[in-house]
Write an enzyme that holds these catalytic residues in place. Structure first.
Site, PDB file in Angstrom:
ATOM      1  N   GLU A  53       0.829  -1.209   0.000  1.00 41.02           N
ATOM      2  CA  GLU A  53       0.000   0.000   0.000  1.00 41.02           C
ATOM      3  C   GLU A  53       0.866   1.262   0.000  1.00 41.02           C
ATOM      4  O   GLU A  53       0.531   2.246  -0.649  1.00 41.02           O
ATOM      5  CB  GLU A  53      -0.959   0.005   1.187  1.00 41.02           C
ATOM      6  CG  GLU A  53      -2.062  -1.050   1.111  1.00 41.02           C
ATOM      7  CD  GLU A  53      -2.963  -0.904  -0.118  1.00 41.02           C
ATOM      8  OE1 GLU A  53      -2.978   0.171  -0.743  1.00 41.02           O
ATOM      9  OE2 GLU A  53      -3.643  -1.882  -0.466  1.00 41.02           O
ATOM     10  N   TYR A 104      -6.260   6.061   4.961  1.00 36.93           N
ATOM     11  CA  TYR A 104      -6.339   5.117   3.834  1.00 36.93           C
ATOM     12  C   TYR A 104      -5.529   3.852   4.126  1.00 36.93           C
ATOM     13  O   TYR A 104      -6.044   2.730   4.057  1.00 36.93           O
ATOM     14  CB  TYR A 104      -5.830   5.763   2.526  1.00 36.93           C
ATOM     15  CG  TYR A 104      -5.565   4.706   1.491  1.00 36.93           C
ATOM     16  CD1 TYR A 104      -6.636   4.069   0.875  1.00 36.93           C
ATOM     17  CD2 TYR A 104      -4.275   4.257   1.208  1.00 36.93           C
ATOM     18  CE1 TYR A 104      -6.425   3.031  -0.024  1.00 36.93           C
ATOM     19  CE2 TYR A 104      -4.055   3.222   0.321  1.00 36.93           C
ATOM     20  CZ  TYR A 104      -5.130   2.624  -0.289  1.00 36.93           C
ATOM     21  OH  TYR A 104      -4.924   1.589  -1.153  1.00 36.93           O
ATOM     22  N   ASP A 152      -8.959   5.934  -1.097  1.00 34.50           N
ATOM     23  CA  ASP A 152      -7.879   6.611  -1.815  1.00 34.50           C
ATOM     24  C   ASP A 152      -8.487   7.402  -2.976  1.00 34.50           C
ATOM     25  O   ASP A 152      -9.713   7.539  -3.064  1.00 34.50           O
ATOM     26  CB  ASP A 152      -6.830   5.597  -2.302  1.00 34.50           C
ATOM     27  CG  ASP A 152      -7.354   4.721  -3.443  1.00 34.50           C
ATOM     28  OD1 ASP A 152      -8.574   4.740  -3.723  1.00 34.50           O
ATOM     29  OD2 ASP A 152      -6.537   4.025  -4.080  1.00 34.50           O
TER      30      ASP A 152
HETATM   31  N1  ADE Z   1      -3.806   0.568  -5.361  1.00 33.92           N
HETATM   32  C1  ADE Z   1      -3.772   0.830  -4.057  1.00 33.92           C
HETATM   33  N2  ADE Z   1      -3.990  -0.272  -3.328  1.00 33.92           N
HETATM   34  C2  ADE Z   1      -4.163  -1.280  -4.199  1.00 33.92           C
HETATM   35  C3  ADE Z   1      -4.404  -2.663  -4.069  1.00 33.92           C
HETATM   36  N3  ADE Z   1      -4.501  -3.233  -2.869  1.00 33.92           N
HETATM   37  N4  ADE Z   1      -4.520  -3.368  -5.198  1.00 33.92           N
HETATM   38  C4  ADE Z   1      -4.407  -2.771  -6.396  1.00 33.92           C
HETATM   39  N5  ADE Z   1      -4.173  -1.494  -6.592  1.00 33.92           N
HETATM   40  C5  ADE Z   1      -4.040  -0.737  -5.500  1.00 33.92           C
END
Ligand code: ADE
Length: 379
Positions: A68, A151, A169
């Site tokens: 993340e 987030y 997000d």
């Molecule tokens: N962008 C942010 N978190 C994500 C996730 N867990 N899977 C795919 N894209 C992402």
């Protein structure tokens, strides 16, 4: 048929082809009800369409946390090799807590926003010292850790520990604003707070981790940020007000950004008998603690170089201008010019300069992307 008539017919036919996948007509739904109605089609779509991503194959909070943080600044495809390399060398929270800052920054090199890497390590140290090396399971506890906002805390708590909290997000803000037909500026913290409180009660309480990832995935693959959203394949189209009203260009609304400050910089490739000069940046501020090529503010002319960099004229073999370069950070933009300066072997060095073999730029010293134009010219 006149030209206007035939154009009209053409537009009518496009409209028919592009009719929303049956708007469900439920005008009366409150915001909460509309978001709640998303759960079923969203989860069914995710089960069929979720990408196989390296961090989705386990519920290890460390992997989820790391992914993340990396995904906050870079696209999924670009993150994958960094993610593998990082985990190979630092497979758990303890190894992250122990690694040298230099090695950590080297593993992060190219991802940008180096303070994120430093915060990862700060967190890891706290986790080792106060949580027996484990990530706490409660959202509120995770949120207290440095560099972790609502987030990331939501993503870790929901994906790793199945806690029903949202992870909002930019993707989620865009999808939510469109579904609700809401023209509020989505960069406002109050908008994010509102969506978070709504989703907290409406989200699938049984599979919160999948729910959050499904919304993010819809934002990344279908309700895309640039270009036209793919409404014809969107699982949420029948509930989406922006789709119904043809407002995908207007929503999400973002207030125009303030323009970035521009800073001129003169950068040197400073060579002495096959070695190259590097300098360590201050421990706080932009690119803190990273190495850099020697540089000074402003656009210096060739004749100003010796004085500006504390070099004796008699120690300089040659000065050669290099191409200009630009690097954009979030708040500033560097406009760089450069020179290659060759020094005699007799140059005794300077306090702030570190001369090293060129090959060490590959493995040892993290040089930020901002210098990539000049780094490529180091032969
Ligand atoms: N962008 C942010 N978190 C994500 C996730 N867990 N899977 C795919 N894209 C992402």
């Amino acid at each position: 048929m006149s030209e206007t008539d035939s154009m009209k017919q053409l537009y009518d036919s496009i409209q028919v082809l592009e009719a929303p996948p049956s708007w469900d007509g439920r005008e009366e739904l409150s915001e909460e009800e509309r978001l709640k109605a998303l759960n079923r089609p969203l989860m069914a779509w995710y089960r069929e369409n979720a990408r196989m991503l390296p961090w989705r194959s386990s519920k290890d909070p460390y992997r989820i946390w790391l992914s993340e943080i990396m995904l906050q600044q870079t696209r999924v495809e670009a993150v994958k090799p960094y993610f593998h390399r990082f985990l190979q060398e630092l497979p758990d929270i303890e190894s992250l807590a122990k690694v040298s800052e230099e090695r950590l920054l080297k593993l992060w090199e190219g991802l940008g926003y180096y303070s994120r890497a430093k915060n990862l390590q700060k967190c890891a140290k706290i986790l080792v010292e106060t949580y027996e090396g484990k990530m706490p399971e409660e959202f509120e506890e995770i949120l207290k850790l440095p560099g972790i906002g609502s987030y990331t805390a939501g993503a870790i708590a929901s994906i790793a520990f199945s806690v029903p909290v949202p992870a909002v997000d930019g993707n989620v803000l865009r999808v939510a604003a469109r579904v609700l037909g809401d023209r509020t500026d989505i960069t406002k913290p109050s908008f994010k707070k509102r969506i978070e409180s709504l989703l907290k009660v409406t989200m699938d309480q049984e599979n919160p981790g999948d729910f959050n990832q499904a919304l993010i995935e819809t934002g990344a693959l279908v309700c895309v940020p640039n270009g036209e959203p793919k409404c014809l394949i969107c699982p949420l189209a029948s509930l989406c007000k922006a789709r119904r009203d043809g407002l995908y260009r207007e929503i999400p609304w973002k207030a125009p950004k303030k323009s970035r400050k521009k800073e001129a910089l003169t950068v040197l490739i400073l060579e002495r008998e096959g070695q190259i000069a590097l300098r360590k940046r201050p421990t706080s501020g932009l690119l803190a603690s990273l190495y850099e090529l020697p540089n000074k503010p402003g656009r210096l002319e060739e004749k100003d170089i010796p004085k500006a960099f504390g070099l004796e004229k008699k120690e300089i073999l040659s000065v050669e201008p290099l191409p200009a370069a630009k690097h954009i950070f979030s708040h500033v933009e560097w406009e760089m010019i450069g020179y290659r300066v060759r020094l005699k072997g007799t140059f005794g060095g300077a306090l702030d300069l570190l001369f090293t073999e060129k090959k060490n730029l590959e493995g040892k010293y993290p040089l930020p992307n901002a210098f990539s134009t000049y780094r490529k010219l180091i032969m």
